[in-house]
Each structure stands twice: as C-alpha cells, then as structure tokens.
Design a protein around this motif. Sequence first.
Motif: not given
Length: 243
Positions: A148, A153-159
Amino acid sequence: MNTPPVLCRHPANALGRDFVVGDLHGCVEPLRALLHDVRFDPARDRLFSVGDLVDRGPASEAALDLLDRPWCFVVRGNHEDVLCAVAHGQLPADAWRRIGGDWGADLPLARLREIAVRVDALPLVRVIGEGSTRFNVLHAEFFGADAELDAGDYSAPVRDRLIWGRDLVQGLADPARQAGLSPTCCGHTPVRMPARIGAQWFIDTGAFASGGRLTLVEPLTGASWSMSQVEARGRAAVDWPSG
C-alpha cells in the motif's frame, strides 16, 4: 511544470552505510558532529532525513544546505509543508511564526519562493532497498503494508497522516495496522529516547529543545547516536562531509 513524485525508491547501498537523522529543526552543529563521529564517507555513505529541517532551532537556512548535498535525501515534513503554504499564499506568515518559522516569515517573498521551489520537490516517502533489508523513511506515520505504501497514490487523509499523524506514538492506534510494513524511520513527535512502535522507529528526540538531543540511526544495524546542541558547541567545529 512537472509534479514531484510522492515516493522515491533507492537501491540498497552496496558500497557503504545508510543513516537516518531525526527532525533537525536547524540544529546543524550536532548533525555535523555526529557525521564526523560515525566517520561518514560521502563517497560511499548516504544520509536520509525524516524531514523538518527548518524552524525552532538556530540555523534553518544552513539546514537547507542539505538539499544540495548529493549524499543527503530528505522527505517532506509538516514544517516544510507550512513553509510552502506560506510561500504560495495559502497560509498567513503569522501561522508559521506560531510554530517557530520566524526566520522564514521575515525573508523577502522572492527568497522564500526560491526555497519553496526546492522544498516542493521533496517526496513524502523514500523506500530504500528491498526484501529483508528494506527500510522506509517518512515524516509522521503510515498504516498499511509495504504494498500500500508502494502504490504512491495516497488519498488526502493518508497524505495528511504521513505529514501530521501522531496516533501511533500517542497510543491511539493499534500497531497491528502496520502488519506487512518494513521497518520505517520517522519523526514528527518528540520522544525522550528513540522508540520502536509497531513497524515504526520514532527518532525525533527534540534537538531544538532545552534538554533535547539530535538522533542519528543506522537502520540495518539498529545502532543509534545522539548529541545535544550544548555538547556540539563544546567541540571543535566541523563542516559538512566532503570528498
């Protein structure tokens, strides 16, 4: 304009050693002394940084010199994130001052934007090596396996978690959420001593603070070294490694 990568891969170091330094916050003297102590060889060794080169400490602009050193590889921290937000007019300078950014908030805007161009090129994650000797470097925290993390390709919450997250180190998240994640060096939340929680190795030991220290680790051996600003100033001054 090319979009900078959010993840950078580095091959295993077949010639020398790899080190990772905790949040620097302008404390360049301890880092120079630690690199001298471990006999860092810039022709063979590499230094990775968990980010937060700037703010709070005495020499933020000198810390940014590391971006020009071919042996140093930095990830973006939350203080770099704020620097760029101010430079791009997305945050007021006073918001930066509140987290120790007076040095930058007082710079001419043209100079600040020059710095932001370099900082904007920093990735969020660096992956070093593969297999059993792999390790990762990021600023705050990540939940998930290597696959992962590698997707990039990280979503805004992951970033946001990669730069600002504190749940793991504060005991608010289950370390089992990192199953399948290679050893990962990070900083962001100061700890008294380097601490391993789940897959992550927290190495921000508050270099800028009174009583704090800067920590340098060698992921493949588990060795660590630390030094305070006071200790560094009591020694003969040394410059960045050269050769």
